[in-house]
Design an enzyme around this catalytic site. Sequence first.
Site, PDB file in Angstrom:
ATOM      1  N   GLY A  94      32.103 101.427   6.609  1.00 43.01           N
ATOM      2  CA  GLY A  94      31.539 101.280   7.940  1.00 43.01           C
ATOM      3  C   GLY A  94      30.221 100.540   7.933  1.00 43.01           C
ATOM      4  O   GLY A  94      29.276 100.949   7.264  1.00 43.01           O
ATOM      5  N   GLY A 154      28.338 100.090  10.670  1.00 45.35           N
ATOM      6  CA  GLY A 154      27.575 100.434  11.864  1.00 45.35           C
ATOM      7  C   GLY A 154      26.164 100.861  11.500  1.00 45.35           C
ATOM      8  O   GLY A 154      25.668 100.576  10.406  1.00 45.35           O
ATOM      9  N   PHE A 155      25.511 101.598  12.390  1.00 49.95           N
ATOM     10  CA  PHE A 155      24.110 101.956  12.171  1.00 49.95           C
ATOM     11  C   PHE A 155      23.923 102.789  10.905  1.00 49.95           C
ATOM     12  O   PHE A 155      23.041 102.509  10.099  1.00 49.95           O
ATOM     13  CB  PHE A 155      23.570 102.715  13.386  1.00 49.95           C
ATOM     14  CG  PHE A 155      23.363 101.847  14.586  1.00 49.95           C
ATOM     15  CD1 PHE A 155      22.314 100.949  14.633  1.00 49.95           C
ATOM     16  CD2 PHE A 155      24.224 101.914  15.668  1.00 49.95           C
ATOM     17  CE1 PHE A 155      22.112 100.129  15.726  1.00 49.95           C
ATOM     18  CE2 PHE A 155      24.031 101.110  16.774  1.00 49.95           C
ATOM     19  CZ  PHE A 155      22.983 100.217  16.808  1.00 49.95           C
ATOM     20  N   VAL A 215      40.559 100.393   5.731  1.00 56.03           N
ATOM     21  CA  VAL A 215      40.730 101.566   4.872  1.00 56.03           C
ATOM     22  C   VAL A 215      41.951 102.334   5.349  1.00 56.03           C
ATOM     23  O   VAL A 215      42.016 102.775   6.498  1.00 56.03           O
ATOM     24  CB  VAL A 215      39.492 102.472   4.915  1.00 56.03           C
ATOM     25  CG1 VAL A 215      39.732 103.739   4.091  1.00 56.03           C
ATOM     26  CG2 VAL A 215      38.264 101.724   4.391  1.00 56.03           C
ATOM     27  N   GLU A 251      23.987 102.711  32.742  1.00 57.91           N
ATOM     28  CA  GLU A 251      23.579 101.334  32.497  1.00 57.91           C
ATOM     29  C   GLU A 251      24.626 100.354  32.997  1.00 57.91           C
ATOM     30  O   GLU A 251      24.290  99.318  33.591  1.00 57.91           O
ATOM     31  CB  GLU A 251      23.317 101.152  30.997  1.00 57.91           C
ATOM     32  CG  GLU A 251      22.075 101.904  30.530  1.00 57.91           C
ATOM     33  CD  GLU A 251      21.965 102.046  29.030  1.00 57.91           C
ATOM     34  OE1 GLU A 251      20.897 102.463  28.550  1.00 57.91           O
ATOM     35  OE2 GLU A 251      22.952 101.750  28.333  1.00 57.91           O
TER      36      GLU A 251
END
Length: 439
Positions: A18, A20-21, A86, A177
Site C-alpha cells: 500500500g 497510501g498515507f 496482492v 466538502e
Amino acid sequence: MSASSAAPTPRHRVVVIGGGFGGLQAAQHLATAPVDLTLVDRRNFHLFQPLTYQVATGALSAGEIAYPLRAIFRRHRNVTVLMDEVSSVDLEGREVRLAEGPLPYDTLIVAGGSHYSYFGHDDWRRYAPEVKSLESALATRAGLLGAFEAAEIEPDPARRRALLTFVVVGAGPTGVEMAGQIAELARSTLRREFRSIDPGESRILLIEMADRVLTTFPPSLSRKAARSLESLGVTVLLERTVVAIDEESVTVAASNGSTERIAARNAIWAAGVEASRMASQLAELSGAELDRAGRVTVEPDLTLPGHPEVLALGDMVLVRSPDGGVQALPGVAPVAMQQGRYAAKLIRARLSGHSIGPFRYRDKGNLATIGRARAVADLHVIRLSGFAAWLVWLLVHLTYLVGFQNRLIVFIRWFISFITHGRGARLITITAADEDGQG
C-alpha cells in the site's frame, strides 16, 4: 574458510503493501535504514485523498494531487517499487503472493486502506459513485459536468429539474466538502455560461442519518458548518436514511417512517467506509478479531496477534490498548501517517536490538472546508470557523501534499480560483459509455 571469504549476511527484507498515507510514511522512514524494502501498490502513484473531491468538481487536475511512487524513492537504491496486485499472504512461509509471483519478507507492513461501504447495496455504486479513488473522482467530474450539458439541451422541464438535482449521501467531511463545492460550481463558476438553463437554480441536497453534520466535530462547529452550507444554497436533510437509489431517483426514509422519492439524476456517495479485504484475510489467517466494518484488531504495537513480524495500520485496523481495550481511531490521514512512522521506528529499534513502547495517537484536531473562505477547525485548544479556519485548512493541506511542484501548482490554482471564482479543470474526459465499459 577465512572470515574474508564468508558469505555476506543478507539484509533484512521489508515489504510494504500500500502506497497510501500509512504505507508511504513507513517506506520513507525506512528508506535510509539497513534494509531491502519493497513497496507494492496497484497504482504507480501516491494519491492525496483529502483533495479528490476537488478533482471531482473541477477545481484541481488529477496530476496535481497524485505523485509517482518511483519518483519519491528514486535516490534510494535499497527501495524497489512494484506495481502489482496482492492476491494473498502466506504468514507461515512469510511470503506475499503477487500476480507475478511470490515475494518473501522478514517483516511485512500491510496498509491496505479502506473503501466506501454501501451497506449491502453494492448495486447503488453504479448510480452513486464515491470520490475516494482518482478514477472515481474523474468519473464523478464527468457526471456532474455532463448533467449541466444534458440539461442545456433537455426540453422536458421535469427531466431538466432532475438533471439539475444533486444528492450527496453522508455529511462527514467529504460529504460536506463535496456539497459545498457543487454549490459553488453551480452558483458561481458556471454562472452566465449557459443559455437555456440557469445553473444557479440547481438543487443540492446533503443527506445525513444523524441529527447534525460533521458528527466528529463539536456541536457548535457543526451548526456553523450547516449555516455555511445553507448560505451556499445547499439543503441539509438530517435524520434521513437512503433506502433506494436508481438511475432517476434517490429515495429517503425519515425518522418517523415516511419516505420521499427525490427525482435526481446525480448522486454522490460519502457515507461509511469498510476496511480493505486484506484485513479480513489477515484476521482469518491469524485468528485476530474483526469488527463489523471489516477492521482487524492488532496489538498495541500494531503487530498482528501471534505474528510480531507483521504490522497492519491505517483505516483497516483497530488498535488494542495496553490495558486490553480496543481503540477505534478515526479513519483520517494523520492516524495512518503516525502509524506508518511508528512502524518504521519499531523496525529500526528491533534491528538495533532495542524496544519501544506501544503506539499512541496524537490527535491534533479536525478540519473541514465548506467552500470559498468557509471552513471549520477543531484544534482542541482553539476552535475556528470562517476565513481563519479556511486559511488553516489551506496551510495544512499544502504542507502534507507530496511533491514541491504539486504544492506550488495547487497553491497557484487556489489563489487564482479565489480571485476569479474559476475552476481550470472542468473537462469531461470520460463518457457514460466509458463508465459502463469499466464496470
